[in-house]
Design an enzyme around this catalytic site. Structure first.
Site, short mmCIF file in Angstrom:
data_model
loop_
_atom_site.label_atom_id
_atom_site.label_comp_id
_atom_site.label_asym_id
_atom_site.label_seq_id
_atom_site.Cartn_x
_atom_site.Cartn_y
_atom_site.Cartn_z
N HIS A 165 0.53 -0.72 0.08
CA HIS A 165 0.30 -0.08 0.32
C HIS A 165 0.94 0.95 -0.03
CE1 HIS A 165 -3.58 -2.24 1.81
NE2 HIS A 165 -3.20 -2.48 0.39
N SER A 203 -7.18 -7.59 10.14
CA SER A 203 -8.59 -7.80 9.78
C SER A 203 -9.27 -8.44 8.39
CB SER A 203 -9.36 -5.72 10.12
OG SER A 203 -9.16 -5.52 9.03
#
Ligand code: NAD
Length: 262
Positions: free
Chosen positions: A118, A210
């Site tokens: 990212h 997550s």
């Protein structure tokens, strides 16, 4: 614990990290309590092309966001989890670290084989030739200070941002932050590296993610399909459906506990 220790000692592992590993370094997870998305709507601040629109129409909003975000980042230090993973790498026990984090903390801890899918909040890249430039922390701090003093002057603020980001040294095109916004593709080279490691590792350690941000949320499934043993370290549920070993603990605590065995 024993199984995890044996695997970490015995074979080259691949590590996949998310915001959770940096939580104990003082960088809150974006979705958690007190996280950035409680205060700032990701639709406005982290989604393309909306964030470009916000930048051009309300640069003051982007300035406030940048101040909040970098204040936290510039004050953070690697915690024991980052440090221990770097030590495993020095001992030749890590194939690679794939991180969704943009905080540079794996590198600060000494890790070299880091694949940032990212991006990195300290880097900017050329929109034409994609070459990267890393800003020094002092330069970012100085820029933030300058921004604080520009109030309600839209064009001045936009100019300040553009001047700070600068131009490419090779082709003189504009630079932009090396951060993947929602709705943007992930960098090709990093994806190829990540998939190569995931295909070839026998053990994947999934820490503090997550699994709601795609395509990275698919990575553990990809490794599993290629035959990897999956260890998850997270105080909350995440990948228990496919994990072979689930350790419901904070990352730093886990590494502190196992460190005596190394
Ligand atoms: P997420 O916020 O969706 O999930 C964080 C996960 O970490 C949760 O499952 C939580 O239970 C777990 N966690 C919290 N504290 C932990 C701890 N001490 N030890 C281990 N696990 C812990 O994060 P995500 O899955 O990485 O996705 C969020 C996106 O936001 C990513 O794309 C990432 O790039 C970005 N982000 C980056 C940073 C950073 O650079 N540090 C911080 C926040 C968000």
């Amino acid at each position: 614990m024993r199984e995890a220790i044996n695997r970490l000692k015995r074979e080259k592992i691949c590590v996949l990290t998310g915001a959770g590993i940096s939580q104990e370094s003082g960088v809150p997870t974006f979705r958690g309590k007190g996280g950035l998305w409680e205060k700032y709507d990701p639709q406005i601040y982290a989604t393309m092309p909306q964030s470009l629109f916000t930048f051009l129409h309300s640069p003051q909003k982007i300035a406030e966001f940048a101040l909040d975000f970098y204040r936290v980042l510039l004050n953070s230090k690697p915690n024991f989890a980052h440090i221990f993973i770097a030590e495993l790498e020095r001992r030749g026990l890590v194939e690679g670290i794939i991180t969704q984090n943009i905080d540079n903390l794996h590198q600060k801890a000494g890790s070299k084989k880091v694949c940032e899918v990212h991006g990195n909040a300290y880097e900017f890249f050329c929109v034409r030739c994609r070459c990267k430039e890393k800003k020094k922390e002092e330069d970012i701090k100085e820029f933030l200070e300058r921004m604080k003093n520009i109030k309600n002057k839209r064009f001045k603020l936009i100019n300040e941002f553009i001047r700070f980001m600068g131009k490419c040294k090779n082709c003189h095109q504009r630079l932009r932050p090396n951060v993947v916004f929602f709705g943007e593709s992930l960098p090709q080279k990093e994806i190829e590296t990540a998939l190569f490691w995931l295909r070839n590792t026998r053990t994947l350690l999934v820490i503090g993610t997550s699994g709601v941000v795609f395509p990275v949320a698919n990575f553990p499934y990809y490794a599993k399909k290629a035959g990897s043993f999956i260890i998850e370290i997270n105080p909350e549920p995440g990948f228990e459906k496919i994990a072979d070993l689930v350790i419901r603990e904070k990352a730093q605590k886990f590494f502190e506990r196992i460190s005596q065995e190394f």
